[in-house]
Every structure is written in C-alpha cells, then in structure tokens.
Design a protein around this motif. Structure first.
Motif, short mmCIF file in Angstrom:
data_model
loop_
_atom_site.label_atom_id
_atom_site.label_comp_id
_atom_site.label_asym_id
_atom_site.label_seq_id
_atom_site.Cartn_x
_atom_site.Cartn_y
_atom_site.Cartn_z
N VAL A 166 23.61 -26.39 14.02
CA VAL A 166 22.93 -25.27 13.38
C VAL A 166 21.43 -25.32 13.67
CG1 VAL A 166 22.36 -24.19 11.15
CG2 VAL A 166 24.67 -25.08 11.56
N GLY A 167 20.85 -26.52 13.62
CA GLY A 167 19.42 -26.67 13.87
C GLY A 167 19.02 -26.39 15.30
N THR A 168 19.99 -26.38 16.22
CA THR A 168 19.70 -26.14 17.63
C THR A 168 19.87 -24.67 18.00
OG1 THR A 168 20.45 -28.39 18.13
CG2 THR A 168 20.26 -26.91 19.99
N LEU A 169 20.40 -23.87 17.10
CA LEU A 169 20.64 -22.46 17.41
C LEU A 169 19.35 -21.72 17.73
CD1 LEU A 169 23.34 -21.51 14.71
CD2 LEU A 169 23.68 -22.00 17.15
N GLY A 170 18.26 -22.06 17.04
CA GLY A 170 16.99 -21.37 17.27
C GLY A 170 16.47 -21.55 18.68
N PRO A 171 16.12 -22.79 19.09
CA PRO A 171 15.64 -22.99 20.46
C PRO A 171 16.74 -22.81 21.50
CG PRO A 171 15.85 -25.09 19.30
CD PRO A 171 16.04 -24.02 18.28
N GLY A 172 18.00 -22.89 21.08
CA GLY A 172 19.09 -22.71 22.03
C GLY A 172 19.31 -21.25 22.40
N ALA A 173 18.97 -20.34 21.51
CA ALA A 173 19.19 -18.91 21.76
C ALA A 173 18.44 -18.41 23.00
CB ALA A 173 18.81 -18.10 20.53
N PRO A 174 17.14 -18.72 23.17
CA PRO A 174 16.45 -18.26 24.39
C PRO A 174 17.08 -18.80 25.67
CG PRO A 174 14.86 -18.96 22.74
CD PRO A 174 16.21 -19.38 22.25
N VAL A 175 17.56 -20.04 25.64
CA VAL A 175 18.20 -20.62 26.83
C VAL A 175 19.48 -19.86 27.15
CG1 VAL A 175 19.23 -22.69 27.83
CG2 VAL A 175 17.21 -22.88 26.38
N ALA A 176 20.26 -19.53 26.11
CA ALA A 176 21.48 -18.75 26.32
C ALA A 176 21.16 -17.37 26.87
CB ALA A 176 22.25 -18.64 25.01
N ILE A 177 20.13 -16.73 26.32
CA ILE A 177 19.72 -15.40 26.82
C ILE A 177 19.29 -15.49 28.27
CG2 ILE A 177 17.95 -13.61 26.58
CD1 ILE A 177 17.99 -14.15 23.55
N PHE A 178 18.55 -16.53 28.62
CA PHE A 178 18.04 -16.71 29.98
C PHE A 178 19.19 -16.77 30.99
CE2 PHE A 178 16.86 -19.58 33.47
CZ PHE A 178 15.71 -18.97 33.94
N PHE A 179 20.23 -17.51 30.67
CA PHE A 179 21.32 -17.70 31.62
C PHE A 179 22.36 -16.58 31.57
CE2 PHE A 179 19.80 -22.13 31.44
CZ PHE A 179 19.72 -22.40 32.80
N LEU A 180 22.46 -15.88 30.44
CA LEU A 180 23.50 -14.86 30.30
C LEU A 180 23.04 -13.43 30.55
CD1 LEU A 180 25.30 -16.19 27.08
CD2 LEU A 180 26.02 -16.49 29.46
N MET A 181 21.76 -13.16 30.35
CA MET A 181 21.27 -11.78 30.40
C MET A 181 20.64 -11.39 31.74
SD MET A 181 22.13 -10.58 27.44
CE MET A 181 21.17 -9.08 27.26
N GLY A 182 20.46 -12.33 32.64
CA GLY A 182 19.90 -12.01 33.96
C GLY A 182 18.50 -11.46 33.89
N GLU A 183 18.24 -10.37 34.61
CA GLU A 183 16.90 -9.79 34.69
C GLU A 183 16.43 -9.26 33.34
OE1 GLU A 183 14.79 -9.88 37.16
OE2 GLU A 183 16.22 -11.06 38.33
N ARG A 184 17.36 -8.83 32.51
CA ARG A 184 16.97 -8.29 31.20
C ARG A 184 16.41 -9.36 30.28
NH1 ARG A 184 22.31 -5.56 29.08
NH2 ARG A 184 23.18 -7.40 30.11
N ALA A 185 16.68 -10.62 30.59
CA ALA A 185 16.24 -11.71 29.72
C ALA A 185 14.72 -11.76 29.59
CB ALA A 185 16.76 -13.04 30.25
N HIS A 186 14.00 -11.47 30.66
CA HIS A 186 12.54 -11.61 30.64
C HIS A 186 11.91 -10.70 29.58
CE1 HIS A 186 12.60 -14.22 34.12
NE2 HIS A 186 13.37 -13.34 34.76
N ALA A 187 12.34 -9.43 29.55
CA ALA A 187 11.76 -8.50 28.57
C ALA A 187 12.12 -8.93 27.15
CB ALA A 187 12.27 -7.09 28.85
N ILE A 188 13.37 -9.36 26.95
CA ILE A 188 13.81 -9.79 25.62
C ILE A 188 13.01 -11.00 25.15
CG2 ILE A 188 15.74 -10.72 24.29
CD1 ILE A 188 17.60 -9.14 26.14
N LEU A 189 12.86 -11.98 26.04
CA LEU A 189 12.17 -13.21 25.67
C LEU A 189 10.67 -12.97 25.47
CD1 LEU A 189 13.98 -15.77 28.00
CD2 LEU A 189 14.33 -15.37 25.55
N ASP A 190 10.08 -12.08 26.26
CA ASP A 190 8.65 -11.77 26.08
C ASP A 190 8.41 -11.15 24.71
OD1 ASP A 190 7.91 -12.77 28.51
OD2 ASP A 190 7.85 -10.83 29.53
N GLY A 191 9.30 -10.24 24.30
CA GLY A 191 9.17 -9.62 22.99
C GLY A 191 9.35 -10.62 21.86
N LEU A 192 10.33 -11.52 22.04
CA LEU A 192 10.57 -12.56 21.04
C LEU A 192 9.37 -13.48 20.90
CD1 LEU A 192 12.54 -14.03 19.13
CD2 LEU A 192 13.33 -15.33 21.12
#
Length: 225
Positions: A166-192
């Motif tokens: 549970v404690g790893t879900l926070g920092p783990g979410a951006p890593v999951a987005i990075f590998f799963l969302m492709g090019e869209r990940a950059h805009a999502i992560l920048d906003g986050l």
C-alpha cells in the motif's frame, strides 16, 4: 491476521501519499535513464520500508507488545508520542506552505536528478522511505500496531507486506504510467508533478493531522482500557 492488516492500512496510505517521493520519481522518469532509474527508486523505497518495518516489528514483538492478545501499555504510550510528533510535523508543514502566488520550493537535490545513476536512485528511494521523518514515524506506528495485535509471526509478516504494498502505490503509480501509457505518460506525469509541487505542504499537513489524531485516539483508548 485481519486485525493486523486493518491496523496498517491507514499508515500505508499515509506513506503512499508522500508528494516529494512521487515528484522525485516523476523527475527521474523524464531523464534519459528513466526506464532504469524509476524501477531502481522503487527498489530502494520497498527495501527501506521493509527493513525499518522488520526491525521495529522484531523489537516490538521482543518487548512484549501484546499481553494476552491485548496491546501492552507501552505500545499505547508509543502511539501517543508518535501521534504528537505527527501533529507537530503537521503544524510545521502548514506554516511552511506557499502563500498567494508564491512558487513552491523543491529540495535542491532534485536539480541533480538528471545525473542520477540507478545505484543513486536506489539510495534515494531508501532514504525517502526509511529516513524521511514522516515515513519513519508512520512505519514505526504500523509495525508497533501489528505487534500489539498478538498475531502469529506469519500473520505479522503478511500484515507488514500489505503495509509495504500500500505504501508503494504512490511512487509506484508514475512508474506504471510511464511504462503503460507510452507517449501520453509525459503530459500526465508533468501535470501530476506540477500539482504535487504546489500542494505538497498542504497534503503533508492534512495527512499528518489525520493520522496523528488517529494515533492519539488509539493511545487514549489503550491507556483507558
């Protein structure tokens, strides 16, 4: 086992919602070594929570945190101390929040993330999970709460594992987005990153206030029993 797991969920959520580690891993993912540094950061993060949690759990169990299945008096006193520490941290964070249009100030070390190696990313993940005051207090509280339930060693290990996940879900979410969302990940992560940087102190203050109040409430209930 159910009681032990129930005791750690709020602590795990408090660790997961740590803005600075999430910002750090987002910045790492934006570097040329992001595909290696992001997972390396998570490895250090998990190791930090696991090592600190295990040490405190062993110490608490060895010091008879449970008396015939009920929490020992000293565990209630520990919860009271940890709760007061979190309340003090909440006040500090609230006073340090940006006012008006003031820009949020990030730690100076974040400016050097471009030069991070996987090894340094592991070390930073470990430091932010195991040494960061807020996370250290929450991990100590979670381990002490597990030990105070009087659960078997195996059940305690499972509860600690749940806390780490549970404690790893926070920092783990951006890593999951990075590998799963492709090019869209950059805009999502920048906003986050921008939102977390702006609201970091407020998020931290609210989390510390809520969990600190819970610890103090549990401590008062335990001492009055």
């Amino acid at each position: 086992m159910g009681e032990a797991i129930g005791q750690v969920l709020s602590f795990g959520v408090g660790v997961a919602l740590s803005p600075m580690p999430i910002i750090a891993v987002v910045l790492m993912l934006a570097t040329p070594r992001g595909a290696r540094n992001g997972p390396a950061f998570l490895l250090g993060w998990v190791a930090g929570l696991g090592i600190v949690g295990t040490i405190i759990l062993l110490v608490s169990s060895g010091a008879s945190a449970s008396d015939d299945g009920a929490p020992a008096t000293w565990t209630s006193i520990l919860k009271l101390v940890l709760g007061l520490a979190l309340l003090a941290l909440a006040v500090k964070q609230w006073r340090g929040r940006p006012h008006g249009d003031d820009a949020a100030t990030l730690p100076k070390w974040m400016a050097t993330i471009d030069a991070f190696t996987p090894g340094r990313s592991v070390a930073m993940g470990f430091a932010l999970s195991a040494i960061n005051p807020k996370n250290l207090i929450l991990t100590a509280g979670a381990a002490a709460a597990i030990a105070s339930t009087g659960a078997t060693t195996g059940d305690q290990a499972v509860a600690l594992a749940v806390f780490i996940v549970v404690g790893t879900l926070g920092p783990g979410a951006p890593v999951a987005i990075f590998f799963l969302m492709g090019e869209r990940a950059h805009a999502i992560l920048d906003g986050l990153k921008a939102w977390l940087a702006k609201e970091n102190t407020v998020i931290m203050a609210v989390l510390c206030l809520i969990i600190g109040a819970k610890l103090i409430g549990d401590a008062i209930s335990g001492l009055a029993a």
